[in-house]
Design a protein around this motif. Structure first.
Motif, PDB file in Angstrom:
ATOM      1  N   LYS A  34       0.846  -1.201   0.000  1.00 22.50           N
ATOM      2  CA  LYS A  34       0.000   0.000   0.000  1.00 22.50           C
ATOM      3  C   LYS A  34       0.880   1.249   0.000  1.00 22.50           C
ATOM      4  O   LYS A  34       1.822   1.356   0.787  1.00 22.50           O
ATOM      5  CB  LYS A  34      -0.911  -0.006   1.230  1.00 22.50           C
ATOM      6  CG  LYS A  34      -1.773   1.247   1.363  1.00 22.50           C
ATOM      7  CD  LYS A  34      -1.237   2.211   2.402  1.00 22.50           C
ATOM      8  CE  LYS A  34      -1.874   3.572   2.350  1.00 22.50           C
ATOM      9  NZ  LYS A  34      -1.409   4.494   3.399  1.00 22.50           N
ATOM     10  N   TRP A  73       3.600   1.405   2.743  1.00 21.44           N
ATOM     11  CA  TRP A  73       4.703   2.294   2.348  1.00 21.44           C
ATOM     12  C   TRP A  73       4.261   3.744   2.539  1.00 21.44           C
ATOM     13  O   TRP A  73       3.239   4.162   2.015  1.00 21.44           O
ATOM     14  CB  TRP A  73       5.089   2.038   0.899  1.00 21.44           C
ATOM     15  CG  TRP A  73       5.776   0.722   0.704  1.00 21.44           C
ATOM     16  CD1 TRP A  73       5.161  -0.502   0.571  1.00 21.44           C
ATOM     17  CD2 TRP A  73       7.182   0.484   0.652  1.00 21.44           C
ATOM     18  NE1 TRP A  73       6.114  -1.489   0.425  1.00 21.44           N
ATOM     19  CE2 TRP A  73       7.373  -0.922   0.466  1.00 21.44           C
ATOM     20  CE3 TRP A  73       8.326   1.297   0.732  1.00 21.44           C
ATOM     21  CZ2 TRP A  73       8.623  -1.505   0.375  1.00 21.44           C
ATOM     22  CZ3 TRP A  73       9.576   0.710   0.628  1.00 21.44           C
ATOM     23  CH2 TRP A  73       9.728  -0.672   0.453  1.00 21.44           C
ATOM     24  N   GLY A 112       8.875   3.954   9.476  1.00 25.28           N
ATOM     25  CA  GLY A 112       8.221   3.073  10.443  1.00 25.28           C
ATOM     26  C   GLY A 112       7.538   3.830  11.556  1.00 25.28           C
ATOM     27  O   GLY A 112       7.512   5.062  11.564  1.00 25.28           O
ATOM     28  N   ASN A 145       7.191   8.292  19.317  1.00 25.58           N
ATOM     29  CA  ASN A 145       6.379   9.430  19.723  1.00 25.58           C
ATOM     30  C   ASN A 145       5.966  10.152  18.445  1.00 25.58           C
ATOM     31  O   ASN A 145       6.472   9.838  17.356  1.00 25.58           O
ATOM     32  CB  ASN A 145       7.202  10.361  20.631  1.00 25.58           C
ATOM     33  CG  ASN A 145       6.335  11.154  21.602  1.00 25.58           C
ATOM     34  OD1 ASN A 145       5.205  11.522  21.290  1.00 25.58           O
ATOM     35  ND2 ASN A 145       6.871  11.421  22.783  1.00 25.58           N
ATOM     36  N   PRO A 162       6.180  12.387  15.608  1.00 24.34           N
ATOM     37  CA  PRO A 162       7.257  13.226  15.051  1.00 24.34           C
ATOM     38  C   PRO A 162       6.784  14.605  14.609  1.00 24.34           C
ATOM     39  O   PRO A 162       7.590  15.487  14.376  1.00 24.34           O
ATOM     40  CB  PRO A 162       7.761  12.414  13.856  1.00 24.34           C
ATOM     41  CG  PRO A 162       6.681  11.462  13.524  1.00 24.34           C
ATOM     42  CD  PRO A 162       5.855  11.243  14.752  1.00 24.34           C
ATOM     43  N   ILE A 196       0.217   7.330  11.451  1.00 24.85           N
ATOM     44  CA  ILE A 196       0.810   6.476  10.417  1.00 24.85           C
ATOM     45  C   ILE A 196      -0.113   5.296  10.066  1.00 24.85           C
ATOM     46  O   ILE A 196      -0.043   4.764   8.955  1.00 24.85           O
ATOM     47  CB  ILE A 196       2.219   6.001  10.855  1.00 24.85           C
ATOM     48  CG1 ILE A 196       2.933   5.255   9.740  1.00 24.85           C
ATOM     49  CG2 ILE A 196       2.175   5.172  12.110  1.00 24.85           C
ATOM     50  CD1 ILE A 196       4.399   4.984  10.004  1.00 24.85           C
TER      51      ILE A 196
END
Ligand code: ADP
Ligand code: ASP
Ligand code: MG
Length: 439
Positions: free
Chosen positions: A5, A218, A223, A227, A229, A256
């Motif tokens: 993905k 992806w 990854g 915490n 970012p 994410i």
């Protein structure tokens, strides 16, 4: 067969699409590639819908024209002059004609969902033109033919499995399939979606349905980090997470991953990898059944939380009180995230205002109801946190000066959740980063 993905940033520029082609041809395993809309497109489609809803047709037209210009120049940079570019321009014309037609008809929610679907339809079709230009054998799988949700907006894994299975069977020799993330059909057969960020959910559902060897997500970062970012300066990627840990992080705000995207992979035991399109050789994060080690792995935050407190002396030594309260939330299909009780009060949190007024009205007969909006849940996630006394001490020591409103601990062995007023979120994340991870 594996799932790959690619999110909005990974397909958001012509050169990124070139890179995606490289990544999907690095091995010979048959695959289904799930694509998001080009970065920014879904936000733009949301604003087109909002303008239409407010009757601002001229404003909507302006946004549509700018978006079309963006796609025209994208096609020009993605494809050489020739049949694939001509086909791509035809596709752009078709989709923008549709967007222009909606300006002329009366707007409703179903139409809004049609608008939102244009992003993934465009990205997959344009990518397919590019693969055609490059001579890569592949097939476009229309997600609207196999992805479906029921009347409670829950994906129907059983039917997805059957319909997708049939489509794959009809195309047995095809080594590469491209499909749309995010979009689906609802119980009425209309075009719908899996909510913002839903392409991850599509990938995981498809991976579960076909029992894929792996579900690769992806994106634009190497990854899952320890915490957020976007808020904390120094964060580090985590090499391995258990399904339980990743599910908690996704649910409690780690952007994410879509909040519900882990359960299908977990239920059907398909490992999930989080990888970086911009740094394909970085390790990323592997998510699988077993946890790698005990202790805190990451902190995440979920915004837009509403705290509700019901205070009543009738609760003292009474039974059945909580049931009656929970039934109100059940009636309005509103999930509760955190709960704390004392002898005379119960506090709980929800993440949607959709039925807030009705819920408050129905709670009032039980006692005094207080509502605090603009709260944030900060969750510390890890494996067997309750067993790690040193971690717990560090966690609570780190919170010095933060007005924590609720604490949830013990409900899950993988999570300690804190409710803080939204304005203290950043500071809380920073303090925990230092206190728990020394960063
Ligand atoms: P995509 O468009 O590929 O789906 P998203 O923007 O949805 O990408 O998700 C990736 C983003 O998630 C990262 O760029 C990062 O800013 C954000 N993010 C939030 N919390 C985390 C976390 N704990 N680890 C990694 N990324 C995170
Ligand atoms: N394009 C959709 C969104 O922006 C789905 C996704 O990217 O996952 O929310
Ligand atoms: Mg996303």
């Amino acid at each position: 067969m594996k799932i790959m993905k690619f999110g909005g940033t990974s397909v958001g520029k012509p050169e990124r699409m070139h890179q995606v082609r490289e990544l999907i041809t690095r091995d010979n395993e048959p695959k289904i590639v799930v694509l998001s809309a080009l970065s920014g497109t879904t936000n733009t489609l949301v604003s087109i819908g909002e303008s239409c809803a407010q009757g601002e047709k001229a404003g909507a037209k302006d946004i549509i024209d700018k978006l079309e210009a963006h796609y025209r120049s994208f096609v020009k940079d993605l494809l050489k002059p020739g049949p694939a570019r001509d086909k791509a321009n035809g596709i752009v014309s078709e989709h923008f004609e549709f967007l222009n037609i909606i300006l002329k008809i009366s707007f409703n929610e179903a139409l809004n969902k049609d608008i939102l679907a244009q992003g993934e339809l465009l990205s997959t079709k344009l990518f397919s033109c590019y693969l055609q230009q490059e001579g890569l054998t592949h097939k476009l799988l229309p997600a609207l033919e196999f992805m479906s949700i029921d009347s409670y907006d829950e994906p129907q894994v059983g039917s997805i499995k059957v319909r997708l299975g049939m489509l794959l069977e009809e195309n047995k020799e095809t080594p590469l399939f491209i499909t749309q993330g995010y979009i689906c059909r609802n119980a009425k057969g209309e075009i719908d979606n899996l909510k913002r960020g839903g392409s991850d959910y599509t990938a995981s559902l498809v991976a579960a349905a076909i029992q894929a060897s792996v579900c690769e997500i992806w994106t634009d970062i190497d990854g899952m980090h320890n915490n957020d970012p976007r808020i904390v300066d120094k964060t580090l990627p985590i090499e391995t997470l258990s399904f339980d840990e990743a599910a908690e992080l996704a649910y409690f705000g780690a952007k994410i991953l879509h909040p519900a995207s882990i359960w299908p992979a977990q239920h059907y035991n398909v490992p999930v990898k989080l990888l970086n399109t911009m740094q394909p050789d970085a390790k990323g994060t592997i998510i699988q059944e077993k946890a790698s080690s005990r202790g805190a792995k990451a902190v995440a935050a979920k915004d837009g939380i509403i705290a509700i407190k019901i205070k009543s002396s009738r609760m003292l030594l009474a039974y059945g009180f909580l049931r009656k309260i929970f039934e109100v939330f059940e009636k309005y299909r509103t999930p509760i995230d955190m709960v704390t009780t004392s002898e005379v009060a119960v506090s709980l949190t929800i993440d949607t205002k959709a039925h807030l007024a009705e819920i408050i009205k129905e709670l009032e007969p039980f006692g005094t109801v207080e509502v605090d909006e603009e709260q944030t849940i900060v969750s510390v996630v890890g494996h067997e946190l309750a067993e790690e006394k040193a971690t717990l001490t560090r966690l609570f020591d780190a919170l010095d000066g933060i007005p924590v409103r609720m604490v949830s601990f013990g409900g899950s062995p993988h999570n300690v959740s804190l409710l803080v007023p939204a304005e203290h979120k950043k500071k809380t994340l920073q303090l925990l980063n230092k206190g728990l991870f020394g960063l």
